[in-house]
Write a protein that holds these residues in place. Structure first.
Motif, mmCIF file in Angstrom:
data_model
loop_
_atom_site.group_PDB
_atom_site.id
_atom_site.type_symbol
_atom_site.label_atom_id
_atom_site.label_comp_id
_atom_site.label_asym_id
_atom_site.label_seq_id
_atom_site.Cartn_x
_atom_site.Cartn_y
_atom_site.Cartn_z
ATOM 1 N N GLY A 1 -15.514 -2.867 1.277
ATOM 2 C CA GLY A 1 -14.911 -1.790 0.519
ATOM 3 C C GLY A 1 -15.845 -0.606 0.360
ATOM 4 N N ASP A 2 -15.299 0.503 -0.124
ATOM 5 C CA ASP A 2 -16.074 1.736 -0.267
ATOM 6 C C ASP A 2 -16.976 1.728 -1.491
ATOM 7 O OD1 ASP A 2 -14.829 2.759 1.996
ATOM 8 O OD2 ASP A 2 -13.173 3.607 0.840
ATOM 9 N N GLN A 3 -16.613 1.004 -2.541
ATOM 10 C CA GLN A 3 -17.405 0.996 -3.767
ATOM 11 C C GLN A 3 -18.648 0.134 -3.590
ATOM 12 O OE1 GLN A 3 -16.734 2.818 -6.481
ATOM 13 N NE2 GLN A 3 -14.974 3.674 -5.422
ATOM 14 N N ASP A 4 -19.721 0.505 -4.322
ATOM 15 C CA ASP A 4 -20.972 -0.247 -4.284
ATOM 16 C C ASP A 4 -21.225 -0.824 -5.664
ATOM 17 O OD1 ASP A 4 -23.409 -1.333 -3.834
ATOM 18 O OD2 ASP A 4 -24.452 0.529 -3.372
ATOM 19 N N TYR A 5 -21.229 -2.151 -5.759
ATOM 20 C CA TYR A 5 -21.456 -2.825 -7.031
ATOM 21 C C TYR A 5 -22.818 -3.519 -7.071
ATOM 22 C CZ TYR A 5 -16.453 -2.095 -7.676
ATOM 23 O OH TYR A 5 -15.203 -1.539 -7.788
ATOM 24 N N GLY A 6 -23.738 -3.159 -6.150
ATOM 25 C CA GLY A 6 -25.033 -3.822 -6.108
ATOM 26 C C GLY A 6 -25.014 -4.989 -5.139
ATOM 27 N N ASN A 7 -26.176 -5.645 -5.019
ATOM 28 C CA ASN A 7 -26.311 -6.704 -4.029
ATOM 29 C C ASN A 7 -25.588 -7.988 -4.397
ATOM 30 O OD1 ASN A 7 -27.920 -5.151 -2.345
ATOM 31 N ND2 ASN A 7 -29.809 -5.759 -3.365
ATOM 32 N N SER A 8 -25.274 -8.191 -5.668
ATOM 33 C CA SER A 8 -24.706 -9.471 -6.075
ATOM 34 C C SER A 8 -23.198 -9.562 -5.861
ATOM 35 C CB SER A 8 -25.032 -9.745 -7.548
ATOM 36 O OG SER A 8 -24.486 -8.728 -8.365
ATOM 37 N N VAL A 9 -22.518 -8.431 -5.652
ATOM 38 C CA VAL A 9 -21.059 -8.427 -5.487
ATOM 39 C C VAL A 9 -20.696 -7.672 -4.217
ATOM 40 C CG1 VAL A 9 -18.866 -7.687 -6.488
ATOM 41 C CG2 VAL A 9 -20.677 -8.545 -7.968
ATOM 42 N N VAL A 10 -19.779 -8.229 -3.439
ATOM 43 C CA VAL A 10 -19.314 -7.594 -2.208
ATOM 44 C C VAL A 10 -17.845 -7.220 -2.366
ATOM 45 C CG1 VAL A 10 -18.930 -7.865 0.270
ATOM 46 C CG2 VAL A 10 -20.939 -8.906 -0.799
ATOM 47 N N PRO A 11 -17.514 -5.915 -2.356
ATOM 48 C CA PRO A 11 -16.095 -5.521 -2.375
ATOM 49 C C PRO A 11 -15.493 -5.663 -0.980
ATOM 50 C CG PRO A 11 -17.485 -3.571 -2.367
ATOM 51 C CD PRO A 11 -18.418 -4.758 -2.393
ATOM 52 N N ARG A 12 -14.346 -6.293 -0.882
ATOM 53 C CA ARG A 12 -13.712 -6.525 0.421
ATOM 54 C C ARG A 12 -12.295 -5.965 0.413
ATOM 55 N NH1 ARG A 12 -16.864 -10.401 3.174
ATOM 56 N NH2 ARG A 12 -18.228 -11.590 1.787
ATOM 57 N N VAL A 13 -11.898 -5.419 1.555
ATOM 58 C CA VAL A 13 -10.523 -4.990 1.780
ATOM 59 C C VAL A 13 -9.976 -5.883 2.888
ATOM 60 C CG1 VAL A 13 -9.005 -3.096 2.392
ATOM 61 C CG2 VAL A 13 -11.096 -2.632 1.098
ATOM 62 N N VAL A 14 -8.999 -6.703 2.551
ATOM 63 C CA VAL A 14 -8.506 -7.740 3.456
ATOM 64 C C VAL A 14 -7.060 -7.435 3.841
ATOM 65 C CG1 VAL A 14 -8.161 -10.222 3.767
ATOM 66 C CG2 VAL A 14 -10.013 -9.390 2.294
ATOM 67 N N LYS A 15 -6.773 -7.511 5.140
ATOM 68 C CA LYS A 15 -5.398 -7.357 5.617
ATOM 69 C C LYS A 15 -4.734 -8.728 5.677
ATOM 70 C CE LYS A 15 -5.987 -3.114 8.302
ATOM 71 N NZ LYS A 15 -5.874 -2.474 9.633
ATOM 72 N N VAL A 16 -3.567 -8.811 5.057
ATOM 73 C CA VAL A 16 -2.819 -10.064 5.004
ATOM 74 C C VAL A 16 -1.492 -9.870 5.719
ATOM 75 C CG1 VAL A 16 -1.707 -11.743 3.482
ATOM 76 C CG2 VAL A 16 -3.918 -10.738 2.844
ATOM 77 N N THR A 17 -1.156 -10.839 6.563
ATOM 78 C CA THR A 17 0.111 -10.807 7.295
ATOM 79 C C THR A 17 1.010 -11.938 6.797
ATOM 80 O OG1 THR A 17 -0.924 -9.855 9.263
ATOM 81 C CG2 THR A 17 1.190 -10.960 9.569
ATOM 82 N N ILE A 18 2.259 -11.600 6.554
ATOM 83 C CA ILE A 18 3.262 -12.594 6.165
ATOM 84 C C ILE A 18 4.353 -12.589 7.235
ATOM 85 C CG2 ILE A 18 4.951 -13.289 4.432
ATOM 86 C CD1 ILE A 18 3.287 -11.841 2.345
ATOM 87 N N GLU A 19 4.522 -13.715 7.901
ATOM 88 C CA GLU A 19 5.580 -13.877 8.879
ATOM 89 C C GLU A 19 6.641 -14.808 8.301
ATOM 90 O OE1 GLU A 19 4.316 -15.021 12.750
ATOM 91 O OE2 GLU A 19 2.575 -13.678 12.762
ATOM 92 N N ALA A 20 7.906 -14.477 8.556
ATOM 93 C CA ALA A 20 8.989 -15.312 8.049
ATOM 94 C C ALA A 20 10.110 -15.376 9.078
ATOM 95 C CB ALA A 20 9.520 -14.757 6.722
ATOM 96 N N ALA A 21 10.857 -16.462 9.047
ATOM 97 C CA ALA A 21 11.961 -16.656 9.994
ATOM 98 C C ALA A 21 13.096 -17.396 9.317
ATOM 99 C CB ALA A 21 11.479 -17.434 11.216
ATOM 100 N N VAL A 22 14.312 -17.112 9.789
ATOM 101 C CA VAL A 22 15.494 -17.781 9.253
ATOM 102 C C VAL A 22 16.465 -18.048 10.398
ATOM 103 C CG1 VAL A 22 16.518 -15.539 8.636
ATOM 104 C CG2 VAL A 22 17.360 -17.638 7.550
ATOM 105 N N ASN A 23 17.023 -19.240 10.431
ATOM 106 C CA ASN A 23 17.992 -19.625 11.450
ATOM 107 C C ASN A 23 19.350 -19.036 11.091
ATOM 108 O OD1 ASN A 23 19.109 -20.864 13.657
ATOM 109 N ND2 ASN A 23 19.288 -22.879 12.687
ATOM 110 N N ALA A 24 19.991 -18.368 12.059
ATOM 111 C CA ALA A 24 21.236 -17.655 11.741
ATOM 112 C C ALA A 24 22.104 -17.545 12.988
ATOM 113 C CB ALA A 24 20.902 -16.267 11.196
ATOM 114 N N THR A 25 23.127 -16.751 12.878
ATOM 115 C CA THR A 25 23.970 -16.418 14.019
ATOM 116 C C THR A 25 23.596 -15.014 14.483
ATOM 117 O OG1 THR A 25 25.703 -15.426 12.659
ATOM 118 C CG2 THR A 25 25.817 -17.826 13.041
ATOM 119 N N PRO A 26 24.008 -14.614 15.687
ATOM 120 C CA PRO A 26 23.701 -13.252 16.130
ATOM 121 C C PRO A 26 24.231 -12.185 15.175
ATOM 122 C CG PRO A 26 24.405 -14.580 17.999
ATOM 123 C CD PRO A 26 24.621 -15.418 16.775
#
Length: 203
Positions: A52-77
């Motif tokens: 991350g862009d912020q600096d909190y010192g050496n003891s803390v690491v700010p992280r920006v994490v990308k999360v993906t959610i995939e979903a599926a459903v059985n259906a008709t056309p």
């Protein structure tokens, strides 16, 4: 002990359980392919991270994490895309209601959503993909909180011992005889005067 990516994925899973048409089928790991009959189902994973862009010192690491959610459903056309949209709306609503994932992260921000229709053999599947950006603070386990000072932790009790061997600037300090008081203390006589005999003080 899980790493921060798995912690985030499990946080999303807890938020989504029972809140979408997928019910309890919210996964963070796949040990086999999901059959169409096992849908609707949701898969959550964190696939990218940066500092991350912020600096909190050496003891803390700010992280920006990308999360993906995939979903599926059985259906008709005819219904596949509508069911995928409904599943997407339910996922977005559940995350928006709890963007800190029950205080596991600082924030989870929606980035984009895609829906589509595909096929698996004789089955028509409505699919959707959502992406979130998550802010999280993690402990820097490699940082030395007290570099080079020889301490392994914060001292709890500090003892101070006088140095009796150190030389003094003027030698031994003796009381000033002019300031010393007699055995009766430093107060003057009760009547405030001085008793004399033949002009000499009586001692």
């Amino acid at each position: 002990m899980s790493n921060y990516r798995q912690t985030i994925a499990e946080g999303f899973r807890a938020v989504l359980l029972g809140k979408t048409p997928a019910g309890q089928r919210v996964l963070t790991k796949l040990d086999r392919p999901i059959n169409p009959e096992e849908t609707p189902a949701i898969m959550v994973y964190a696939n990218d991270a940066r500092r991350g862009d912020q600096d909190y010192g050496n003891s803390v690491v700010p992280r920006v994490v990308k999360v993906t959610i995939e979903a599926a459903v059985n259906a008709t056309p005819e219904t596949a895309l509508d069911l995928a949209d409904a599943l997407t709306d339910a996922i977005e609503a559940a995350v928006e209601a709890n963007p800190t994932l029950s205080n596991k992260v600082q924030d989870a921000r929606w980035q984009r959503t895609m829906t589509d229709v595909t096929s698996m053999g004789q089955h028509t599947i409505g699919v959707c993909l959502l992406q979130y950006e998550v802010d999280m603070l993690t402990e820097n386990r490699l940082a030395d909180p007290f570099p080079g000072d020889g301490f392994d932790g914060v001292p709890v009790v500090v003892f101070s011992v006088p140095d009796t061997t150190a030389p003094t600037l003027r030698g031994e300090i003796k009381p000033d005889p002019d300031l010393e008081c007699g055995p009766d203390g430093c107060a003057p006589s009760a009547w405030g005067g001085e008793v004399k005999h033949n002009g000499e003080p009586i001692v």
